[in-house]
Design a protein around this motif. Structure first.
Motif, PDB file in Angstrom:
ATOM      1  N   ARG A  51      -5.105 -55.995   5.844  1.00 48.32           N
ATOM      2  CA  ARG A  51      -5.736 -57.077   6.610  1.00 48.32           C
ATOM      3  C   ARG A  51      -5.542 -56.895   8.107  1.00 48.32           C
ATOM      4  N   ASP A  52      -4.305 -56.963   8.576  1.00 45.23           N
ATOM      5  CA  ASP A  52      -4.009 -56.832   9.996  1.00 45.23           C
ATOM      6  C   ASP A  52      -2.519 -56.571  10.173  1.00 45.23           C
ATOM      7  N   PRO A  53      -2.101 -56.048  11.306  1.00 42.26           N
ATOM      8  CA  PRO A  53      -0.685 -55.744  11.520  1.00 42.26           C
ATOM      9  C   PRO A  53       0.143 -57.002  11.763  1.00 42.26           C
ATOM     10  N   ASN A 111       0.657 -66.225  10.415  1.00 41.03           N
ATOM     11  CA  ASN A 111       0.292 -65.374   9.282  1.00 41.03           C
ATOM     12  C   ASN A 111      -1.144 -65.630   8.847  1.00 41.03           C
ATOM     13  N   LYS A 112      -1.962 -66.117   9.781  1.00 41.61           N
ATOM     14  CA  LYS A 112      -3.337 -66.467   9.452  1.00 41.61           C
ATOM     15  C   LYS A 112      -4.254 -65.264   9.644  1.00 41.61           C
ATOM     16  N   ALA A 113      -5.207 -65.125   8.718  1.00 41.35           N
ATOM     17  CA  ALA A 113      -6.177 -64.039   8.831  1.00 41.35           C
ATOM     18  C   ALA A 113      -7.121 -64.307   9.998  1.00 41.35           C
ATOM     19  N   TRP A 114      -7.632 -63.234  10.580  1.00 42.91           N
ATOM     20  CA  TRP A 114      -8.610 -63.367  11.646  1.00 42.91           C
ATOM     21  C   TRP A 114      -9.888 -63.998  11.109  1.00 42.91           C
ATOM     22  N   PRO A 115     -10.565 -64.841  11.906  1.00 39.72           N
ATOM     23  CA  PRO A 115     -11.849 -65.389  11.476  1.00 39.72           C
ATOM     24  C   PRO A 115     -12.901 -64.291  11.366  1.00 39.72           C
ATOM     25  N   VAL A 116     -13.963 -64.594  10.646  1.00 37.01           N
ATOM     26  CA  VAL A 116     -15.020 -63.617  10.412  1.00 37.01           C
ATOM     27  C   VAL A 116     -15.601 -63.096  11.727  1.00 37.01           C
ATOM     28  N   ALA A 117     -15.715 -63.968  12.713  1.00 38.54           N
ATOM     29  CA  ALA A 117     -16.294 -63.548  13.997  1.00 38.54           C
ATOM     30  C   ALA A 117     -15.490 -62.417  14.627  1.00 38.54           C
ATOM     31  N   VAL A 118     -14.172 -62.471  14.513  1.00 37.57           N
ATOM     32  CA  VAL A 118     -13.329 -61.410  15.071  1.00 37.57           C
ATOM     33  C   VAL A 118     -13.470 -60.137  14.237  1.00 37.57           C
ATOM     34  N   LYS A 119     -13.518 -60.288  12.926  1.00 36.88           N
ATOM     35  CA  LYS A 119     -13.710 -59.115  12.070  1.00 36.88           C
ATOM     36  C   LYS A 119     -15.016 -58.410  12.407  1.00 36.88           C
ATOM     37  N   ARG A 120     -16.047 -59.198  12.688  1.00 39.53           N
ATOM     38  CA  ARG A 120     -17.342 -58.606  13.049  1.00 39.53           C
ATOM     39  C   ARG A 120     -17.251 -57.843  14.365  1.00 39.53           C
ATOM     40  N   GLY A 143      -5.039 -56.774  -1.103  1.00 32.35           N
ATOM     41  CA  GLY A 143      -5.417 -58.167  -0.972  1.00 32.35           C
ATOM     42  C   GLY A 143      -6.916 -58.378  -0.918  1.00 32.35           C
ATOM     43  N   ASN A 144      -7.324 -59.632  -1.120  1.00 29.48           N
ATOM     44  CA  ASN A 144      -8.753 -59.937  -1.173  1.00 29.48           C
ATOM     45  C   ASN A 144      -9.441 -59.775   0.181  1.00 29.48           C
ATOM     46  N   GLN A 145      -8.722 -60.037   1.292  1.00 30.27           N
ATOM     47  CA  GLN A 145      -9.343 -59.916   2.615  1.00 30.27           C
ATOM     48  C   GLN A 145      -9.786 -58.483   2.892  1.00 30.27           C
ATOM     49  N   ALA A 146      -8.954 -57.521   2.540  1.00 27.56           N
ATOM     50  CA  ALA A 146      -9.293 -56.111   2.757  1.00 27.56           C
ATOM     51  C   ALA A 146     -10.438 -55.683   1.855  1.00 27.56           C
ATOM     52  N   PHE A 147     -10.431 -56.135   0.612  1.00 32.03           N
ATOM     53  CA  PHE A 147     -11.489 -55.782  -0.338  1.00 32.03           C
ATOM     54  C   PHE A 147     -12.814 -56.390   0.100  1.00 32.03           C
ATOM     55  N   GLU A 148     -12.798 -57.661   0.492  1.00 33.31           N
ATOM     56  CA  GLU A 148     -14.029 -58.360   0.851  1.00 33.31           C
ATOM     57  C   GLU A 148     -14.608 -57.877   2.171  1.00 33.31           C
ATOM     58  N   TRP A 149     -13.823 -57.180   2.985  1.00 31.57           N
ATOM     59  CA  TRP A 149     -14.320 -56.649   4.252  1.00 31.57           C
ATOM     60  C   TRP A 149     -15.537 -55.765   4.027  1.00 31.57           C
TER      61      TRP A 149
END
Length: 218
Positions: A51-53, A111-120, A143-149
Motif C-alpha cells: 500500500r504505502d511506506p 495508518n490511513k490509506a491514501w485517497p483515490v485522488a492521490v493514488k491517481r 492486502g486489498n488496497q494493493a490488489f485493487e490498485w
C-alpha cells in the motif's frame, strides 16, 4: 530509475501532498523523496506490491522494513537458507533478490490509506515502474488496497478483480492480467500488519506457500 524518482519527487512538490511531516522531519528526510524500490532488484522474477511506506521505511529509505514488512523479509531470509530471526541488515540483504513496489511511495498521516485522488496522481509512475522497468512477471500483492490498485490502473479489470477477490481461495489462487500490455500474474496475500488480526497469524504460512509455488529463490 533515477530519472523516474526525480519525476515522482517533482509531482510530490506540485500541489498539496499531506505526508506525515513529523516522520520525515524526525528521519531528516525530504518529504518529497519517494520510498520505492530501495535495494530491490528490477531484474527479479518475483516482486511484492503493498500500500504505502510507514515510519520505519521513511527512516531507512527501504520499503517493507516495518513490523509487517519484516514478516515478509523474514520469510525471504529463511527461504534463502537463513535461520532464526534476521537482523535488519540480514533482512535487507535477503530483499535484494526481489522487486518492491507500493501504490503510493510516500507515508500518509497515521495508518490511513491514501485517497483515490492521490493514488491517481502517482499511478502513471507506478505503472511505468511495473511495466517498463521491472522485468519480472510474478507479483505478490499485500492486502486489498494493493490488489485493487490494478482496477484503478486498468478499469476494465475491475469486475475480474472483484470476482477473484470474492473467492474463498484468493490467498492460494493466482490471477493473470495485462497491465498496459504486459502480462503480470497476481498472487494476493492479506496485509501482514499486526493490526490485521484476522489474517496476521496465518500470513507466514501463506507466504511460505507462495514462495514455494514460485520456486523462490530460484
Amino acid at each position: 530509475m533515477t530519472e523516474l524518482l526525480q519525476r515522482i519527487a517533482a509531482e510530490a512538490r506540485n500541489g498539496t501532498l499531506s505526508v506525515d511531516t513529523e516522520a520525515y522531519t524526525e528521519a531528516r528526510r525530504d518529504p518529497t523523496e519517494p520510498v520505492l524500490l530501495g535495494s530491490g532488484d528490477l531484474t527479479a522474477s518475483v516482486g511484492f506490491f503493498g500500500r504505502d511506506p510507514g515510519r520505519r521505511e521513511v527512516e531507512t529509505g527501504e520499503p517493507f522494513v516495518g513490523k509487517g514488512g519484516q514478516l515478509v523479509r523474514g520469510a525471504l531470509y529463511r527461504a534463502a537458507g537463513g535461520t532464526g530471526q534476521p537482523t535488519l541488515e540480514e533482512s535487507i540483504a535477503a530483499g535484494q533478490r526481489v522487486f518492491w513496489g507500493n501504490t503510493v511511495p510516500f507515508k500518509p498521516v497515521g495508518n490511513k490509506a491514501w485517497p483515490v485522488a492521490v493514488k491517481r496522481r502517482f499511478l502513471p509512475f507506478i505503472r511505468e515502474l511495473l511495466v517498463e522497468q521491472w522485468q519480472g512477471h510474478d507479483l505478490i500483492t499485500l492486502g486489498n488496497q494493493a490488489f485493487e490498485w490494478f482496477g484503478l490502473a486498468e478499469p476494465s479489470l475491475r469486475p475480474i478483480l472483484r470476482e477473484f477477490w470474492g473467492r474463498e481461495d484468493r490467498y492460494e489462487g493466482s490471477l493473470e492480467i495485462s497491465l498496459a500490455g504486459k502480462r503480470i500474474r497476481l498472487h494476493p496475500l492479506p496485509h501482514p500488519s499486526p493490526l490485521n488480526a484476522t489474517w496476521h497469524r496465518q500470513f507466514p504460512r501463506l507466504l511460505d506457500a507462495r514462495l514455494h509455488e514460485l520456486s523462490w529463490p530460484e
